[in-house]
Design a protein around this motif. Structure first.
Motif, short mmCIF file in Angstrom:
data_model
loop_
_atom_site.label_atom_id
_atom_site.label_comp_id
_atom_site.label_asym_id
_atom_site.label_seq_id
_atom_site.Cartn_x
_atom_site.Cartn_y
_atom_site.Cartn_z
N ARG A 22 1.25 -1.10 -0.29
CA ARG A 22 -0.34 0.45 0.11
C ARG A 22 0.73 1.53 -0.35
NH1 ARG A 22 -4.87 1.86 -0.61
NH2 ARG A 22 -5.13 3.96 -0.70
N MET A 23 1.99 1.27 0.86
CA MET A 23 2.62 2.17 1.03
C MET A 23 3.38 2.81 -0.76
SD MET A 23 4.93 1.22 3.73
CE MET A 23 5.40 3.05 4.56
N PHE A 24 3.72 1.63 -1.66
CA PHE A 24 4.24 1.80 -2.80
C PHE A 24 3.19 3.00 -3.67
CE2 PHE A 24 7.28 -1.35 -2.19
CZ PHE A 24 8.35 -1.12 -2.56
N TYR A 25 1.63 1.62 -3.18
CA TYR A 25 0.59 2.35 -4.25
C TYR A 25 0.37 3.87 -3.88
CZ TYR A 25 -4.64 3.84 -5.68
OH TYR A 25 -5.38 4.00 -6.01
N ASP A 26 0.67 4.86 -2.83
CA ASP A 26 -0.16 5.75 -1.99
C ASP A 26 1.32 6.79 -2.24
OD1 ASP A 26 -1.74 5.27 -0.06
OD2 ASP A 26 -1.15 4.96 0.94
N LEU A 27 2.42 6.51 -2.90
CA LEU A 27 3.71 7.00 -3.04
C LEU A 27 3.27 7.42 -4.78
CD1 LEU A 27 6.68 8.17 -3.41
CD2 LEU A 27 7.87 6.44 -3.90
N PHE A 28 3.07 6.11 -5.56
CA PHE A 28 2.41 6.72 -7.00
C PHE A 28 1.55 7.51 -7.09
CE2 PHE A 28 5.19 2.49 -7.33
CZ PHE A 28 6.60 3.01 -8.53
N ILE A 29 0.49 6.99 -6.32
CA ILE A 29 -0.70 7.97 -6.66
C ILE A 29 -0.93 9.30 -6.05
CG2 ILE A 29 -2.31 7.69 -4.47
CD1 ILE A 29 -3.70 7.46 -7.65
N GLU A 30 0.34 9.22 -5.23
CA GLU A 30 0.67 10.91 -4.86
C GLU A 30 1.04 11.54 -5.48
OE1 GLU A 30 2.75 13.16 -1.15
OE2 GLU A 30 2.42 11.38 -0.73
N TYR A 31 2.15 11.28 -6.54
CA TYR A 31 2.93 11.30 -7.96
C TYR A 31 2.20 11.99 -8.99
CZ TYR A 31 6.21 12.41 -11.61
OH TYR A 31 6.20 12.17 -12.88
N PHE A 32 1.30 11.09 -9.30
CA PHE A 32 -0.14 11.59 -9.72
C PHE A 32 -0.35 13.23 -9.96
CE2 PHE A 32 0.37 6.71 -11.47
CZ PHE A 32 1.58 8.06 -12.48
N ARG A 123 11.52 -8.50 -9.03
CA ARG A 123 10.36 -7.81 -8.02
C ARG A 123 9.47 -7.05 -8.75
NH1 ARG A 123 11.75 -12.17 -5.84
NH2 ARG A 123 13.68 -11.60 -4.24
N LEU A 124 8.36 -7.15 -9.65
CA LEU A 124 7.45 -6.64 -10.57
C LEU A 124 6.25 -6.06 -9.20
CD1 LEU A 124 7.71 -8.39 -14.49
CD2 LEU A 124 8.34 -6.39 -13.52
N LEU A 125 6.27 -5.34 -9.52
CA LEU A 125 4.83 -4.17 -9.08
C LEU A 125 3.49 -4.13 -10.00
CD1 LEU A 125 3.60 -4.42 -6.08
CD2 LEU A 125 4.51 -1.74 -6.08
N ALA A 126 2.68 -4.67 -9.92
CA ALA A 126 1.31 -4.25 -10.37
C ALA A 126 0.68 -3.74 -9.87
CB ALA A 126 0.74 -5.46 -11.28
N ILE A 127 0.14 -2.52 -10.59
CA ILE A 127 -1.14 -1.09 -9.88
C ILE A 127 -2.30 -0.72 -10.72
CG2 ILE A 127 -2.00 1.32 -8.74
CD1 ILE A 127 2.20 0.41 -8.04
N ASP A 128 -3.20 -1.58 -10.30
CA ASP A 128 -4.34 -0.54 -11.00
C ASP A 128 -5.02 0.38 -10.59
OD1 ASP A 128 -6.88 -0.87 -12.36
OD2 ASP A 128 -6.79 -2.39 -11.97
N PHE A 129 -4.46 1.22 -11.31
CA PHE A 129 -4.93 3.21 -10.61
C PHE A 129 -6.36 2.72 -9.94
CE2 PHE A 129 -0.51 3.45 -11.73
CZ PHE A 129 -0.05 3.83 -10.22
N ASN A 131 -9.05 1.10 -10.09
CA ASN A 131 -9.75 0.34 -8.72
C ASN A 131 -9.04 -0.25 -7.84
OD1 ASN A 131 -11.77 -0.63 -11.08
ND2 ASN A 131 -10.24 -1.95 -12.41
N GLU A 132 -7.75 0.53 -7.39
CA GLU A 132 -7.35 0.82 -6.63
C GLU A 132 -6.42 -0.31 -6.24
OE1 GLU A 132 -8.62 3.26 -2.86
OE2 GLU A 132 -9.66 4.29 -4.63
N ARG A 133 -6.29 -1.28 -7.02
CA ARG A 133 -5.79 -2.68 -6.46
C ARG A 133 -4.04 -2.84 -7.00
NH1 ARG A 133 -8.69 -6.91 -9.84
NH2 ARG A 133 -7.93 -6.02 -11.46
N TYR A 134 -3.58 -3.47 -6.19
CA TYR A 134 -2.09 -3.44 -6.54
C TYR A 134 -1.55 -5.01 -5.78
CZ TYR A 134 -2.91 -1.71 -2.10
OH TYR A 134 -3.39 -1.74 -0.47
N GLY A 135 -0.22 -5.12 -6.39
CA GLY A 135 0.14 -6.33 -5.96
C GLY A 135 1.46 -7.00 -6.61
N TRP A 136 2.27 -7.71 -6.67
CA TRP A 136 3.33 -8.77 -7.10
C TRP A 136 2.95 -9.66 -7.94
CZ3 TRP A 136 7.71 -5.70 -5.64
CH2 TRP A 136 7.20 -5.16 -4.67
#
Length: 146
Positions: A22-32, A123-129, A131-136
């Motif tokens: 979730r911390m990765f997701y928050d960082l990327f969403i904040e960037y946008f 280590r590939l992290l997929a993020i669906d901005f 639908n707020e989904r993310y995971g390895w």
């Protein structure tokens, strides 16, 4: 349509933050959502925790997996795979810093490319901005010490 941004995360960072994606997701969403000086700071943080995509290696894996399939269309760094009636399909766009996977139709339509990416060692992290989904893509195996 489902869209995933896929980032290659530095090994040490991925292992440290495993379980706290979730911390990765928050960082990327904040960037946008920010601008100015804060956007530059966050961009540097993202550059620090991510690695460039190994374009040739990913292209090789996709080429090997779809070598005998005629449905695969390749245009520059974009790989498209659609069924005959075009109700299900997926596109993989390979960029320098991330991959973009777009899928439509059945939920298993993106599984062909995700299985290929699972074979990659990183280590590939997929993020669906949307639908707020993310995971390895390939979860990290935890070591159990006795």
């Amino acid at each position: 349509m489902r869209a995933y941004q896929i980032y290659l995360i530095e090994d040490e960072v991925a292992e440290y933050y495993y379980g706290r994606e979730r911390m990765f997701y928050d960082l990327f969403i904040e960037y946008f959502h920010v601008s100015g000086r804060l956007k530059q700071i966050i961009r540097r943080q993202i550059e620090y925790i991510t690695k460039p995509i190994p374009v040739l290696h990913i292209q090789y894996l996709v080429g090997q997996a779809f070598a005998k399939k005629k449905e695969l269309i390749v245009e520059d760094h974009v790989y498209k795979f659609r069924d005959s009636d075009r109700t299900n399909g997926v596109e993989l766009m390979i960029g320098e810093n991330s991959l973009r996977l777009q899928a439509w139709g059945k939920f298993d339509s993106e599984s062909a490319f995700l299985e290929i990416l699972r074979k990659y060692d990183g280590r590939l992290l997929a993020i669906d901005f949307e639908n707020e989904r993310y995971g390895w893509i390939k979860p990290i195996k935890e070591r159990k010490y006795v």
